[in-house]
Each structure stands twice: as structure tokens, then as C-alpha cells.
Design an enzyme around this catalytic site. Structure first.
Site, PDB file in Angstrom:
ATOM      1  N   HIS A  23       1.778 136.798  34.684  1.00 26.34           N
ATOM      2  CA  HIS A  23       1.598 138.203  34.322  1.00 26.34           C
ATOM      3  C   HIS A  23       1.066 138.993  35.517  1.00 26.34           C
ATOM      4  O   HIS A  23       0.705 138.417  36.548  1.00 26.34           O
ATOM      5  CB  HIS A  23       0.622 138.340  33.157  1.00 26.34           C
ATOM      6  CG  HIS A  23       1.206 137.969  31.831  1.00 26.34           C
ATOM      7  ND1 HIS A  23       1.273 136.663  31.392  1.00 26.34           N
ATOM      8  CD2 HIS A  23       1.748 138.734  30.840  1.00 26.34           C
ATOM      9  CE1 HIS A  23       1.839 136.642  30.196  1.00 26.34           C
ATOM     10  NE2 HIS A  23       2.134 137.872  29.839  1.00 26.34           N
ATOM     11  N   LYS A  32      -4.211 141.481  34.328  1.00 25.11           N
ATOM     12  CA  LYS A  32      -4.434 140.792  33.052  1.00 25.11           C
ATOM     13  C   LYS A  32      -5.729 139.996  33.106  1.00 25.11           C
ATOM     14  O   LYS A  32      -5.975 139.247  34.060  1.00 25.11           O
ATOM     15  CB  LYS A  32      -3.252 139.875  32.717  1.00 25.11           C
ATOM     16  CG  LYS A  32      -3.316 139.303  31.303  1.00 25.11           C
ATOM     17  CD  LYS A  32      -2.010 138.661  30.906  1.00 25.11           C
ATOM     18  CE  LYS A  32      -2.052 138.083  29.500  1.00 25.11           C
ATOM     19  NZ  LYS A  32      -2.315 139.123  28.486  1.00 25.11           N
TER      20      LYS A  32
END
Length: 264
Positions: free
Chosen positions: A148, A152
Site C-alpha cells: 500500500h 498507511k
């Protein structure tokens, strides 16, 4: 057939996904009935009533879509249940007590809860469950790899954990008893039957997930890549419309996509 358009509210209207949800509600033929922000301030570029309290929003909606922080789950569940407003919940990382609050709300209103609202992720997770059942841990090592964007804050991702939980369900075990995550240093050999996780972070990658089964003789991989966060918003709005005629219960995206009526 319902004559009136569905009134949809958005918790966390000024968030990254909240803004996309506002666009998708209108594109999907619903009415953007309002949203919440922390201070109740209007959101630039979005024309709808804005509230600071979820209870105020709930009274103007048929369903609320909620991708806010885990700390809001208990209060939001209680407020929506009290007002009789359906709930689409995409918040992840819930504790046992917070999940109990979701379950309690689902006893009074219809709730769709999912770690990921992408149809593709839903299908990969379903296949992961089937493969977990067909490929025993004694012969096939299961690993889940996710990547990600660099902002994150949680790892493994909620989607990765949902995929790992699906593998465990297929094998008739609890993920918590077999999870291996964050390996570092001299860890020794891989435990038999373990379900492993690896998390990568970098750039602005929306989301990539792979479920990998490896035996002595072969390897099978399931991979999903999200190119745009809009896929989550589109799926959540689809779930909101699906909820319109549902009785109080806890549903997921497999219900929304009609997959549970398909024979295994």
C-alpha cells in the site's frame, strides 16, 4: 419498486474516500442526504447538509456509509440502530468489543460490513477460502503479500487479514492460532500450517494483495491490484442500494454480489 430515490449519508464526508463516495452516490442515482465532519463545517465542492453528530445525520438518511476511524464504531452503531438507519461499514481493525457493537446494531438494522468493497477483492477472498479447503496446510504453505501507499498506518491491511481469515476458515482453523507476521532475524523454520503475512509500503499504491499457496511441487497465486480508490466507493454505494429492502442482519459483499446463492 421504490418510487423515492435512496437517501444516503456519508460519515467522514471530508475524507479521501468520503469525497469519492459523494460523487458515486449522485452518479448511482441516490440522493446525497448529508455527511459528517468533525466540526460540522461544510466541505468545499460538495453541496449537501453537514453535521458534526452521526445521530443528526441518521435522521435524514435511509442508509449511512461509514469509512471512518475504529474509535467511532461503537457510537455510530448505537446511533444508527436507534434511528433505524441502515449501515454500510468499511472500517477495519475492530476489537472484539467493537465487533460486538456492530453485531448488536445488526440485530436492529441491516448492516453490510466488509474489509474491502471491491468486487474483485470479494471474489479473490472467496477463492482463497475455497483453496484453503482444497489445499491442506500440511502440504501447501499459505502466504499473503500486500503493498500500500506510504501513508498507511496499519499492517497487515484489513483486506490482507480478511483473505488470511478466509484461508483459515477453509481449513477449519482460527487465523489467530496460525498467523505468522513480521518475520525478522533468526526465526527458525516455517511452522507447519502457518498462514504468513508480509506488508510492503511505498509511494502512492492504492492496494495490491496476493494469496500464494506453495507446495513442494507447485505454486498457485491469486493477485488483485486496485488502480483507483473509486472502486471502493462504487462498491459501497452498490451495497447501500442493495440494503434498501433487506431485513436487519449482518451482511457482507458476498451477499451483495449474490455469491452465497451459488453452490460451492
Amino acid at each position: 419498486m421504490n418510487a423515492q430515490p435512496l437517501r444516503i449519508g456519508i460519515a467522514g464526508l471530508n475524507g479521501r474516500v468520503g469525497r469519492l463516495l459523494a460523487q458515486e452516490v449522485v452518479a448511482g442515482g441516490g440522493v446525497l442526504a448529508g455527511g459528517t465532519t468533525r466540526d460540522g463545517a461544510p466541505v468545499t465542492g460538495i453541496d449537501c447538509p453537514v453535521y458534526s453528530d452521526i445521530s443528526q445525520l441518521a435522521h435524514h438518511c435511509d442508509v449511512v456509509i461509514d469509512f471512518t476511524h475504529v474509535s467511532t464504531v461503537v457510537a455510530h452503531g448505537a446511533a444508527l440502530a436507534a434511528s433505524g438507519t441502515a449501515w454500510v461499514l468499511g472500517t477495519t481493525g475492530l476489537s472484539a468489543a467493537e465487533q460486538q457493537a456492530v453485531d448488536a446494531a445488526a440485530g436492529r438494522v441491516a448492516v453490510v460490513q466488509a474489509a474491502n468493497f471491491s468486487p474483485g477483492v470479494t471474489l479473490v477472498t472467496r477463492l482463497a477460502r475455497q483453496m484453503g479447503a482444497a489445499l491442506p496446510g500440511s502440504d501447501y504453505d499459505a502466504e499473503i503479500l500486500e503493498m500500500h501507499h506510504r501513508q498507511k498506518v496499519d499492517a497487515p491491511s484489513g483486506t490482507a487479514l480478511a483473505m488470511g481469515r478466509a484461508v483459515a476458515e477453509g481449513r477449519g482453523i482460527k487465523l489467530e492460532d496460525h498467523i505468522e507476521s513480521g518475520r525478522d532475524g533468526h526465526t527458525g523454520p516455517r511452522a507447519d500450517g502457518a498462514i504468513g503475512f508480509a506488508a510492503l509500503r511505498g509511494g502512492q499504491i492504492v492496494g495490491e494483495h496476493s494469496v500464494i499457496f506453495t507446495s513442494t511441487h507447485e505454486q498457485i497465486s491469486l493477485t488483485h491490484r486496485s488502480f483507483d480508490r473509486r472502486v471502493y466507493a462504487t462498491g459501497a454505494v452498490r451495497a447501500a442500494h442493495w440494503l434498501r429492502t433487506r431485513r436487519p442482519a449482518l451482511y457482507d459483499m458476498e451477499d451483495v454480489l449474490g455469491l452465497k446463492s451459488v453452490a460451492e
